[in-house]
Design an enzyme around this catalytic site. Structure first.
Site, mmCIF file in Angstrom:
data_model
loop_
_atom_site.group_PDB
_atom_site.id
_atom_site.type_symbol
_atom_site.label_atom_id
_atom_site.label_comp_id
_atom_site.label_asym_id
_atom_site.label_seq_id
_atom_site.Cartn_x
_atom_site.Cartn_y
_atom_site.Cartn_z
ATOM 1 N N GLY A 21 8.368 1.257 12.240
ATOM 2 C CA GLY A 21 7.791 1.150 10.891
ATOM 3 C C GLY A 21 8.819 1.553 9.848
ATOM 4 C CE1 TYR A 51 -3.268 6.097 7.330
ATOM 5 C CE2 TYR A 51 -4.386 7.591 5.825
ATOM 6 C CZ TYR A 51 -3.240 7.186 6.461
ATOM 7 O OH TYR A 51 -2.061 7.839 6.221
HETATM 8 N N1 SER Z 1 -1.402 8.099 1.175
HETATM 9 C C1 SER Z 1 -2.420 7.766 2.126
HETATM 10 C C2 SER Z 1 -3.423 6.856 1.554
HETATM 11 O O1 SER Z 1 -3.708 6.954 0.379
HETATM 12 C C3 SER Z 1 -3.080 8.997 2.609
HETATM 13 O O2 SER Z 1 -2.351 9.522 3.641
HETATM 14 O O3 SER Z 1 -3.944 6.050 2.263
#
Ligand code: SER
Length: 318
Positions: free
Chosen positions: A10, A143
């Site tokens: 990545g 996520y």
């Molecule tokens: N920066 C990330 C997001 O906003 C959070 O880890 O998805």
């Protein structure tokens, strides 16, 4: 000391591109293999680079074996806002990618693995101010759920297979060298690009939405400090809380206005407001400070000044 051969997965992303350069400085360009599903762009193309889809286990295993990899930085993931639009794929990439890397670590006796977690692993009933290391975690985004589960997998591979895996729960990461990548905290990246190009910015969060944030230089430093620390200092094998700064859209806008007086911000909250509202406002990172000496260098004022001094030049070259 055995020669280190580093694999970055990545590497084309927001963090990956800057971390790869940090690793070049530390280990020499020739010892770092940067990979991504997409072709290398910009400075990344000047080092070793290969296409790698971390979901293809045989590709990953071959690459590790052929290059005699000793350390892996696995950064490929779908972020919070994009993940909500394609939850099954976000889960597949974020989970199966990590497990492939951990399996490679067992198979090829990789010495150290780095994997990022996030403040998104926390949720609405987590204490919001100075969120402690060990607390309620009830993430609401795919996520965040993948980060929470990933933390458990990391600790499990450490305990059951002895994999030296290390991790940080990053706050929102703010850099200017790559464009934002689908995160909820990315308004604070986009705002700098729009401040310079349009002198105005429409924010998808409300003015008083406080979130934990960190400047990219601090994120790279935290990551390398953690990975360079002796193994016995790493007491937490799920993921460490780390903090840099904490601000809301109104505050970053006011800071930008000090440099660009005509800059204006307007607010038009969307689905990302609910995501932001479910996350901590600030983080207690005392374990990271005690265990391996973490200390951030950048606050909002210093970060804003540095970005606004350097971004115009960069925009001229692209
Ligand atoms: N920066 C990330 C997001 O906003 C959070 O880890 O998805």
């Amino acid at each position: 000391m055995k020669k280190q051969r580093i694999l970055v997965i990545g590497a084309g992303g927001q963090l990956g591109s800057e971390l790869t350069q940090g690793l070049w400085n530390l280990y020499g360009k020739e010892n770092v293999m940067a990979t991504d599903v997409k072709d290398a762009e910009g400075v990344l193309a000047t080092g070793n680079f290969e296409i790698l889809d971390v979901l293809q286990q045989d590709q990953l295993f071959n690459l590790v074996r052929k290059n005699q990899i000793t350390q892996v930085y696995h950064l490929a993931a779908i972020l919070s806002a994009t993940g909500e639009k394609n939850p099954k794929f976000a889960w597949h990439l974020n989970m199966d990618g990590l497990i492939n890397v951990l399996d490679a670590a067992v198979e090829y006796k990789i010495e150290k693995v780095y994997w990022p977690s996030s403040i998104a692993a926390f949720g609405p009933t987590t204490p919001k101010i100075k969120t402690p290391q060990h607390t309620v975690m009830d993430p609401t985004t795919i996520y965040g759920i993948s980060k929470q589960a990933g933390e458990r997998w990391c600790e499990w591979y450490f305990k059951n297979h002895g994999v030296d895996v290390r991790s940080l729960r990053y706050p929102g990461l703010i850099g200017y060298k790559t464009k934002p990548g689908g995160g909820t905290t990315d308004y604070a990246v986009d705002i700098f690009f729009k401040a310079l190009s349009d002198k105005k910015f429409e924010c998808f969060l409300k003015p008083d939405t406080y979130l934990p944030m960190m400047y990219m230089d601090d994120a790279v430093k935290a990551t390398l400090d953690l990975m360079e620390a002796p193994a016995e200092k790493i007491k937490i094998r799920s993921s460490y809380n780390v903090a840099g700064m904490s601000f809301c859209p109104a505050e970053i806008a006011a800071e930008i206005k000090k440099h660009i007086p005509e800059f204006e911000i307007t607010y038009h909250p969307d689905f990302r407001q609910a995501i932001a509202d479910s996350w901590p406002k600030s983080i207690n990172d005392s374990e990271a400070r005690i265990d391996w000496g973490w200390e951030p260098q950048f606050d909002l004022t210093r970060m804003t000044k540095e970005i606004l001094e350097n971004l115009p030049q960069l925009l001229q070259t692209i």
